[in-house]
Design a protein around this motif. Structure first.
Motif, PDB file in Angstrom:
ATOM      1  N   GLY A  50     -16.164  48.928  95.661  1.00  0.00           N
ATOM      2  CA  GLY A  50     -15.366  47.703  95.696  1.00  0.00           C
ATOM      3  C   GLY A  50     -14.140  47.768  96.569  1.00  0.00           C
ATOM      4  N   ALA A  51     -13.883  48.918  97.214  1.00  0.00           N
ATOM      5  CA  ALA A  51     -12.727  49.053  98.112  1.00  0.00           C
ATOM      6  C   ALA A  51     -13.192  48.994  99.565  1.00  0.00           C
ATOM      7  CB  ALA A  51     -12.002  50.364  97.852  1.00  0.00           C
ATOM      8  N   THR A  52     -12.384  48.402 100.419  1.00  0.00           N
ATOM      9  CA  THR A  52     -12.685  48.350 101.846  1.00  0.00           C
ATOM     10  C   THR A  52     -11.752  49.289 102.605  1.00  0.00           C
ATOM     11  OG1 THR A  52     -11.127  46.560 102.293  1.00  0.00           O
ATOM     12  CG2 THR A  52     -13.362  45.925 101.600  1.00  0.00           C
ATOM     13  N   ASP A  53     -12.135  49.603 103.838  1.00  0.00           N
ATOM     14  CA  ASP A  53     -11.276  50.445 104.677  1.00  0.00           C
ATOM     15  C   ASP A  53      -9.897  49.808 104.866  1.00  0.00           C
ATOM     16  OD1 ASP A  53     -12.983  52.571 105.069  1.00  0.00           O
ATOM     17  OD2 ASP A  53     -13.844  51.779 106.915  1.00  0.00           O
ATOM     18  N   SER A  54      -9.885  48.492 105.071  1.00  0.00           N
ATOM     19  CA  SER A  54      -8.611  47.817 105.318  1.00  0.00           C
ATOM     20  C   SER A  54      -7.712  47.865 104.085  1.00  0.00           C
ATOM     21  CB  SER A  54      -8.847  46.362 105.743  1.00  0.00           C
ATOM     22  OG  SER A  54      -9.534  45.634 104.735  1.00  0.00           O
ATOM     23  N   GLU A  55      -8.288  47.790 102.893  1.00  0.00           N
ATOM     24  CA  GLU A  55      -7.483  47.888 101.667  1.00  0.00           C
ATOM     25  C   GLU A  55      -6.897  49.298 101.516  1.00  0.00           C
ATOM     26  OE1 GLU A  55      -9.341  44.740  98.475  1.00  0.00           O
ATOM     27  OE2 GLU A  55     -10.585  46.454  99.030  1.00  0.00           O
ATOM     28  N   ILE A  56      -7.696  50.314 101.815  1.00  0.00           N
ATOM     29  CA  ILE A  56      -7.181  51.690 101.771  1.00  0.00           C
ATOM     30  C   ILE A  56      -6.092  51.878 102.822  1.00  0.00           C
ATOM     31  CG2 ILE A  56      -7.760  54.121 102.078  1.00  0.00           C
ATOM     32  CD1 ILE A  56      -8.804  52.954  99.478  1.00  0.00           C
ATOM     33  N   ASP A  57      -6.325  51.343 104.032  1.00  0.00           N
ATOM     34  CA  ASP A  57      -5.312  51.416 105.096  1.00  0.00           C
ATOM     35  C   ASP A  57      -3.990  50.818 104.627  1.00  0.00           C
ATOM     36  OD1 ASP A  57      -7.205  52.543 106.739  1.00  0.00           O
ATOM     37  OD2 ASP A  57      -7.632  50.699 107.855  1.00  0.00           O
ATOM     38  N   GLY A  58      -4.091  49.736 103.854  1.00  0.00           N
ATOM     39  CA  GLY A  58      -2.896  49.009 103.444  1.00  0.00           C
ATOM     40  C   GLY A  58      -2.010  49.754 102.462  1.00  0.00           C
ATOM     41  N   ILE A  59      -2.564  50.739 101.741  1.00  0.00           N
ATOM     42  CA  ILE A  59      -1.737  51.455 100.756  1.00  0.00           C
ATOM     43  C   ILE A  59      -1.359  52.868 101.225  1.00  0.00           C
ATOM     44  CG2 ILE A  59      -2.743  50.176  98.827  1.00  0.00           C
ATOM     45  CD1 ILE A  59      -4.365  52.655  98.149  1.00  0.00           C
ATOM     46  N   ILE A  60      -1.850  53.272 102.390  1.00  0.00           N
ATOM     47  CA  ILE A  60      -1.565  54.623 102.871  1.00  0.00           C
ATOM     48  C   ILE A  60      -0.071  54.856 103.063  1.00  0.00           C
ATOM     49  CG2 ILE A  60      -1.738  56.127 104.901  1.00  0.00           C
ATOM     50  CD1 ILE A  60      -4.064  56.382 103.002  1.00  0.00           C
ATOM     51  N   SER A  61       0.638  53.884 103.640  1.00  0.00           N
ATOM     52  CA  SER A  61       2.074  54.063 103.878  1.00  0.00           C
ATOM     53  C   SER A  61       2.829  54.267 102.568  1.00  0.00           C
ATOM     54  CB  SER A  61       2.648  52.859 104.632  1.00  0.00           C
ATOM     55  OG  SER A  61       2.443  51.663 103.898  1.00  0.00           O
ATOM     56  N   SER A 112      -2.440  67.460 103.131  1.00  0.00           N
ATOM     57  CA  SER A 112      -2.597  68.899 102.928  1.00  0.00           C
ATOM     58  C   SER A 112      -1.278  69.573 102.549  1.00  0.00           C
ATOM     59  CB  SER A 112      -3.152  69.549 104.203  1.00  0.00           C
ATOM     60  OG  SER A 112      -3.327  70.934 104.030  1.00  0.00           O
ATOM     61  N   HIS A 113      -1.355  70.387 101.485  1.00  0.00           N
ATOM     62  CA  HIS A 113      -0.234  71.244 101.085  1.00  0.00           C
ATOM     63  C   HIS A 113      -0.679  72.675 101.383  1.00  0.00           C
ATOM     64  CE1 HIS A 113       2.982  73.137  98.934  1.00  0.00           C
ATOM     65  NE2 HIS A 113       3.391  72.040  98.307  1.00  0.00           N
ATOM     66  N   ASP A 114      -0.380  73.154 102.588  1.00  0.00           N
ATOM     67  CA  ASP A 114      -0.906  74.432 103.050  1.00  0.00           C
ATOM     68  C   ASP A 114      -0.413  75.606 102.212  1.00  0.00           C
ATOM     69  OD1 ASP A 114      -2.210  73.003 104.990  1.00  0.00           O
ATOM     70  OD2 ASP A 114      -0.766  73.451 106.579  1.00  0.00           O
ATOM     71  N   GLU A 115       0.824  75.539 101.747  1.00  0.00           N
ATOM     72  CA  GLU A 115       1.385  76.648 100.983  1.00  0.00           C
ATOM     73  C   GLU A 115       0.638  76.882  99.684  1.00  0.00           C
ATOM     74  OE1 GLU A 115       5.646  78.012  98.945  1.00  0.00           O
ATOM     75  OE2 GLU A 115       5.565  76.246 100.246  1.00  0.00           O
ATOM     76  N   LEU A 116       0.244  75.802  99.006  1.00  0.00           N
ATOM     77  CA  LEU A 116      -0.469  75.914  97.735  1.00  0.00           C
ATOM     78  C   LEU A 116      -1.984  75.907  97.904  1.00  0.00           C
ATOM     79  CD1 LEU A 116       1.641  73.560  95.408  1.00  0.00           C
ATOM     80  CD2 LEU A 116       1.731  76.065  95.592  1.00  0.00           C
ATOM     81  N   GLY A 117      -2.466  75.647  99.121  1.00  0.00           N
ATOM     82  CA  GLY A 117      -3.907  75.601  99.348  1.00  0.00           C
ATOM     83  C   GLY A 117      -4.565  74.380  98.738  1.00  0.00           C
ATOM     84  N   ILE A 118      -3.862  73.224  98.772  1.00  0.00           N
ATOM     85  CA  ILE A 118      -4.375  71.992  98.165  1.00  0.00           C
ATOM     86  C   ILE A 118      -4.572  70.918  99.234  1.00  0.00           C
ATOM     87  CG2 ILE A 118      -3.978  70.180  96.448  1.00  0.00           C
ATOM     88  CD1 ILE A 118      -2.154  72.079  94.960  1.00  0.00           C
ATOM     89  N   LYS A 119      -5.719  70.242  99.182  1.00  0.00           N
ATOM     90  CA  LYS A 119      -5.971  69.077 100.022  1.00  0.00           C
ATOM     91  C   LYS A 119      -6.395  67.921  99.134  1.00  0.00           C
ATOM     92  CE  LYS A 119      -7.407  71.469 104.257  1.00  0.00           C
ATOM     93  NZ  LYS A 119      -8.521  71.684 105.213  1.00  0.00           N
ATOM     94  N   CYS A 120      -5.910  66.731  99.478  1.00  0.00           N
ATOM     95  CA  CYS A 120      -6.341  65.522  98.790  1.00  0.00           C
ATOM     96  C   CYS A 120      -6.961  64.594  99.826  1.00  0.00           C
ATOM     97  CB  CYS A 120      -5.174  64.843  98.084  1.00  0.00           C
ATOM     98  SG  CYS A 120      -5.695  63.490  96.987  1.00  0.00           S
ATOM     99  N   LYS A 121      -8.217  64.196  99.614  1.00  0.00           N
ATOM    100  CA  LYS A 121      -8.938  63.348 100.539  1.00  0.00           C
ATOM    101  C   LYS A 121      -9.149  61.980  99.905  1.00  0.00           C
ATOM    102  CE  LYS A 121     -11.331  67.279 102.619  1.00  0.00           C
ATOM    103  NZ  LYS A 121     -12.618  67.823 103.114  1.00  0.00           N
ATOM    104  N   LEU A 122      -8.972  60.965 100.711  1.00  0.00           N
ATOM    105  CA  LEU A 122      -9.017  59.589 100.220  1.00  0.00           C
ATOM    106  C   LEU A 122      -9.816  58.712 101.175  1.00  0.00           C
ATOM    107  CD1 LEU A 122      -7.953  57.304  98.343  1.00  0.00           C
ATOM    108  CD2 LEU A 122      -5.900  57.241  99.771  1.00  0.00           C
ATOM    109  N   SER A 123     -10.797  57.968 100.642  1.00  0.00           N
ATOM    110  CA  SER A 123     -11.579  57.026 101.445  1.00  0.00           C
ATOM    111  C   SER A 123     -11.833  55.777 100.616  1.00  0.00           C
ATOM    112  CB  SER A 123     -12.910  57.659 101.872  1.00  0.00           C
ATOM    113  OG  SER A 123     -13.849  57.623 100.807  1.00  0.00           O
ATOM    114  N   ASN A 124     -12.646  54.874 101.140  1.00  0.00           N
ATOM    115  CA  ASN A 124     -12.975  53.670 100.376  1.00  0.00           C
ATOM    116  C   ASN A 124     -14.057  53.932  99.330  1.00  0.00           C
ATOM    117  OD1 ASN A 124     -15.241  53.916 101.952  1.00  0.00           O
ATOM    118  ND2 ASN A 124     -15.188  51.840 102.771  1.00  0.00           N
ATOM    119  N   LYS A 125     -14.465  55.205  99.196  1.00  0.00           N
ATOM    120  CA  LYS A 125     -15.478  55.585  98.207  1.00  0.00           C
ATOM    121  C   LYS A 125     -14.958  56.541  97.141  1.00  0.00           C
ATOM    122  CE  LYS A 125     -18.873  53.405 100.273  1.00  0.00           C
ATOM    123  NZ  LYS A 125     -19.462  52.187  99.666  1.00  0.00           N
TER     124      LYS A 125
END
Length: 292
Positions: A50-61, A112-125
């Motif tokens: 139910g999410a679109t690329d444009s909606e995800i783009d809109g909350i990234i900032s 990415s938080h390189d010091e802690l070795g953590i990545k968070c990935k976000l898409s419309n899925k």
């Protein structure tokens, strides 16, 4: 440690501060008194539609501020394919090696938080957090931001439908003398020593899948023969994941993250049930890390 292919698998390896772990002391074990661990990989993930690329783009900032305040210093985009999603999802293990029916590209934002070795990935899925660590990190420490950002996505995007929430833990270590495997792993869970003495074990794998309440749980144990310091050794992979697919239950986790903490605790209990009573002899194990 040399192998012909890469394996990802898990649970939570431990020794107890001041003494080796004994099965009759199981009720005394908490994360606070863990002395050592061999936890290598942690995953938290919400899947939704139910999410679109444009909606995800809109909350990234907006969510950039959350990540920046939490010490995440790198941000970039990558293209993920539908095939990538399947391989990352423990629920899809049975389809590994099969050609996908179709491959589509999806834009994914990565913090990415390189010091802690953590990545968070976000898409419309999905929103997907992965932790590759050598030192123990508490669930509260790495999950707080994940749920904070997930809640923003839920509030900002109309008609969002959650399809899955789950967590996965992958533990890994090397044992030099494989004849002592049942000093670490319960023989009733995986009795490798029943194999004929005149045969050399190359790989061994067990997988259990079951339901408990509204949880789906997968447990996998894998042992792979390789070389360490020019001598035969075995890599032990203990893998556990727990997930739910009922939208009502998923929204309960979203609104009350303590439910996720209970799921994490369930994985910990499953782990304790699989340790042998003799605990760990560090001299025979490679890859066991001391906690601070």
């Amino acid at each position: 440690f040399q192998f012909g292919f890469k394996i990802q698998c898990n649970i939570e390896g431990i020794n107890i501060r001041g003494r080796n772990f004994k099965m009759n002391k199981k009720e005394e074990i908490t994360r606070e008194n863990i002395k050592n661990n061999f936890l290598r990989y942690i995953i938290l993930r919400f899947d939704y539609s139910g999410a679109t690329d444009s909606e995800i783009d809109g909350i990234i900032s907006e969510i950039k501020v959350n990540f920046s305040d939490a010490g995440y210093m790198r941000f970039y985009e990558e293209n993920s394919t539908r095939l990538d999603f399947k391989l990352e999802d423990p629920e899809r293990v049975e389809t590994d090696g099969l050609a996908p029916s179709g491959i589509s590209k999806s834009k994914t934002y990565v913090f990415s938080h390189d010091e802690l070795g953590i990545k968070c990935k976000l898409s419309n899925k999905f929103i997907f957090m992965e932790i590759q660590n050598q030192k123990y990190i508490s669930f509260d420490e790495y999950s707080r931001l994940f749920f904070e950002v997930s809640k923003i996505i839920n509030e900002k995007i109309n008609m969002l439908r959650f399809t899955r929430f789950g967590m996965r833990k992958i533990n890994q270590l090397i044992i030099k003398d494989f004849s002592k495997i049942n000093e670490y792993i319960e023989s009733k869970i995986c009795d490798i020593l029943l194999y004929p003495k005149d045969k050399e074990l190359k790989t061994f794998e067990l997988k259990d899948c079951y339901l408990k309440d509204d949880y789906n749980i997968n447990l996998r144990k894998m042992f792979i023969r390789g070389q360490y310091d020019d001598s035969p050794a075995y890599q032990i992979n203990l893998d556990a994941d727990i997930y739910m697919t009922a939208e009502e239950s998923i929204r309960e986790v979203m609104n009350n993250p303590s439910r996720a903490k209970s799921m994490n605790e369930h994985l910990f209990i499953l782990f304790l049930e699989r340790l042998s009573e003799d605990g760990f002899n560090d001299d025979n194990l490679i890859g066991v890390e001391k906690n601070a």
